[in-house]
Design an enzyme around this catalytic site. Structure first.
Site, PDB file in Angstrom:
ATOM      1  N   ASP A   1       0.829  -1.208   0.000  1.00 34.31           N
ATOM      2  CA  ASP A   1       0.000   0.000   0.000  1.00 34.31           C
ATOM      3  C   ASP A   1       0.866   1.262   0.000  1.00 34.31           C
ATOM      4  OD1 ASP A   1       0.912  -0.101   2.577  1.00 34.31           O
ATOM      5  OD2 ASP A   1      -1.056  -0.076   3.534  1.00 34.31           O
ATOM      6  N   SER A   2       2.191   1.084   0.042  1.00 35.54           N
ATOM      7  CA  SER A   2       3.094   2.226  -0.150  1.00 35.54           C
ATOM      8  C   SER A   2       2.870   2.840  -1.539  1.00 35.54           C
ATOM      9  CB  SER A   2       4.555   1.798   0.012  1.00 35.54           C
ATOM     10  OG  SER A   2       4.825   0.627  -0.723  1.00 35.54           O
TER      11      SER A   2
ATOM     12  N   ASP B   1      -1.352  -6.316  -0.607  1.00 34.53           N
ATOM     13  CA  ASP B   1      -1.548  -5.678   0.704  1.00 34.53           C
ATOM     14  C   ASP B   1      -3.027  -5.342   0.893  1.00 34.53           C
ATOM     15  OD1 ASP B   1       0.016  -5.038   2.855  1.00 34.53           O
ATOM     16  OD2 ASP B   1       0.863  -3.200   1.989  1.00 34.53           O
TER      17      ASP B   1
ATOM     18  N   LYS C   1      -1.307  -9.654   2.678  1.00 36.79           N
ATOM     19  CA  LYS C   1      -0.635  -9.203   3.903  1.00 36.79           C
ATOM     20  C   LYS C   1      -1.560  -8.225   4.620  1.00 36.79           C
ATOM     21  CE  LYS C   1       2.911  -6.026   3.869  1.00 36.79           C
ATOM     22  NZ  LYS C   1       2.404  -4.939   4.729  1.00 36.79           N
TER      23      LYS C   1
ATOM     24  N   GLU D   1      -1.649  -5.551   8.276  1.00 40.00           N
ATOM     25  CA  GLU D   1      -0.872  -4.938   9.356  1.00 40.00           C
ATOM     26  C   GLU D   1      -1.539  -5.153  10.711  1.00 40.00           C
ATOM     27  OE1 GLU D   1       0.129  -0.838   8.673  1.00 40.00           O
ATOM     28  OE2 GLU D   1       0.971  -1.251   6.699  1.00 40.00           O
TER      29      GLU D   1
ATOM     30  N   GLU E   1       8.845  -4.532  10.980  1.00 40.68           N
ATOM     31  CA  GLU E   1       9.375  -3.243  10.505  1.00 40.68           C
ATOM     32  C   GLU E   1       9.898  -2.378  11.651  1.00 40.68           C
ATOM     33  OE1 GLU E   1       6.851  -1.233   7.705  1.00 40.68           O
ATOM     34  OE2 GLU E   1       8.035   0.611   7.769  1.00 40.68           O
TER      35      GLU E   1
HETATM   36  O1  KIV Z   1       3.444  -1.201   1.631  1.00 39.19           O
HETATM   37  C1  KIV Z   1       4.641  -1.463   1.792  1.00 39.19           C
HETATM   38  O2  KIV Z   1       5.501  -1.084   1.007  1.00 39.19           O
HETATM   39  C2  KIV Z   1       5.014  -2.239   2.982  1.00 39.19           C
HETATM   40  C3  KIV Z   1       6.480  -2.404   3.232  1.00 39.19           C
HETATM   41  C4  KIV Z   1       6.955  -1.242   4.002  1.00 39.19           C
HETATM   42  C5  KIV Z   1       6.770  -3.690   3.900  1.00 39.19           C
HETATM   43  O3  KIV Z   1       4.170  -2.669   3.715  1.00 39.19           O
END
Ligand code: KIV
Length: 275
Positions: A45-46, A84, A114, A116, A181
């Site tokens: 999600d970055s 994500d 994934k 969080e 992280e």
């Molecule tokens: O979204 C992302 O890029 C991440 C990484 C920081 C692991 O979750």
């Protein structure tokens, strides 16, 4: 490289072979990661910041995530592709989480998802529903505000114990792997040793089973903010600006297109006859 499976990741952990993992968000980026034979791709999600220019991960929608996953899947047949779950798509409970994950898997085409934070009930329900889940603890960008900002986590013994307990709880719930992280290196090592699943670090030191970095960070393509744990392996952003400036100068100076980039075939004299 053969398609990377969960079994392959466990095998790598047991042999002490480090796993490499990087984000990618479109077909072109994914094709390059495929060529580099990196084992895992996170459509993270970055992308909210790196690709869409938002100031945080929070505004990203599941539709936007699916749009990017689809492109990455086409570019990288071999790495394991992790999608994500975006903020707000799983925090209402197991049913919402399963529905969102199903969309990433069915519409996007990623292999696993994934999420969080430490939500073992949600993870257990997703695993029961047949979904491969990677956890993400320590600094969790979607809720960084609650953690005091983008700061090192697990600095004192209580905080460190809480993170180790979260790792164990997520493993117990059925997560197949974990991203940790921004924690002290020794805590990264302790978590890696405390669980059987592969632990991938980002700012979690050298002893994790693998490392993950954001594509734009490691290639020097995002200069809004660079965390201490990022190593820039290239400065592609500078090279792109240099090339674009050279192009602009050549267009202005009528140096581009030169002879080698133009087509012949009709003479000026012939054309004058028909004008
Ligand atoms: O979204 C992302 O890029 C991440 C990484 C920081 C692991 O979750």
């Amino acid at each position: 490289m053969a398609k990377v499976t969960i079994q392959k990741l466990y095998e790598m952990k047991s042999k002490g072979e480090k796993i490499s993992y990087v984000t990618a968000y479109d077909f072109g980026q994914a094709s390059l990661v495929e060529k580099a034979e990196i084992e895992m791709i996170l459509v993270g999600d970055s992308l909210s910041m790196t690709m869409l220019g938002n100031l945080s991960t929070v505004p990203l929608t599941t539709d936007e995530m699916i749009h990017h996953i689809k492109a990455v899947v086409k570019g990288a047949p071999s790495p394991m592709i992790v999608g994500d779950l975006v903020f707000g798509s799983y925090n209402e409970g197991p049913e919402q989480a399963i529905r969102s994950a199903n969309r990433l898997l069915k519409e996007g085409g990623c292999d696993v998802v994934k999420l969080e934070g430490c939500m073992p009930d949600i993870v257990a329900a997703m695993v029961k529903a047949g979904i491969g889940v990677q956890g993400h603890i320590g600094l969790t960008p979607q809720t960084a505000g609650l953690l005091g900002g983008f700061k090192l986590q697990g600095k004192n013994l209580d905080a460190a114990k809480k993170i180790v307990d979260e790792a164990k709880a997520l493993e117990q719930a059925g997560a197949f792997s974990l991203v940790v992280e921004c924690v002290p290196e020794e805590l990264g090592r302790a978590i890696t040793e405390a669980v059987k699943m592969p632990v991938i670090g980002i700012g979690a030191g050298r002893y994790c089973d693998g490392q993950v970095l954001v594509y734009h960070d490691l290639l020097g393509m995002f200069d809004r903010f660079t965390p201490k744990f990022v190593k820039k392996y290239a400065n592609i952003g500078d090279q792109i600006v240099k090339a674009l400036k050279e192009y602009k100068d050549e267009v202005r100076g009528v140096k581009f297109p030169s002879d080698e980039y133009v087509f012949g075939g009709v003479s000026k004299e012939d054309l004058e006859k028909i004008l």
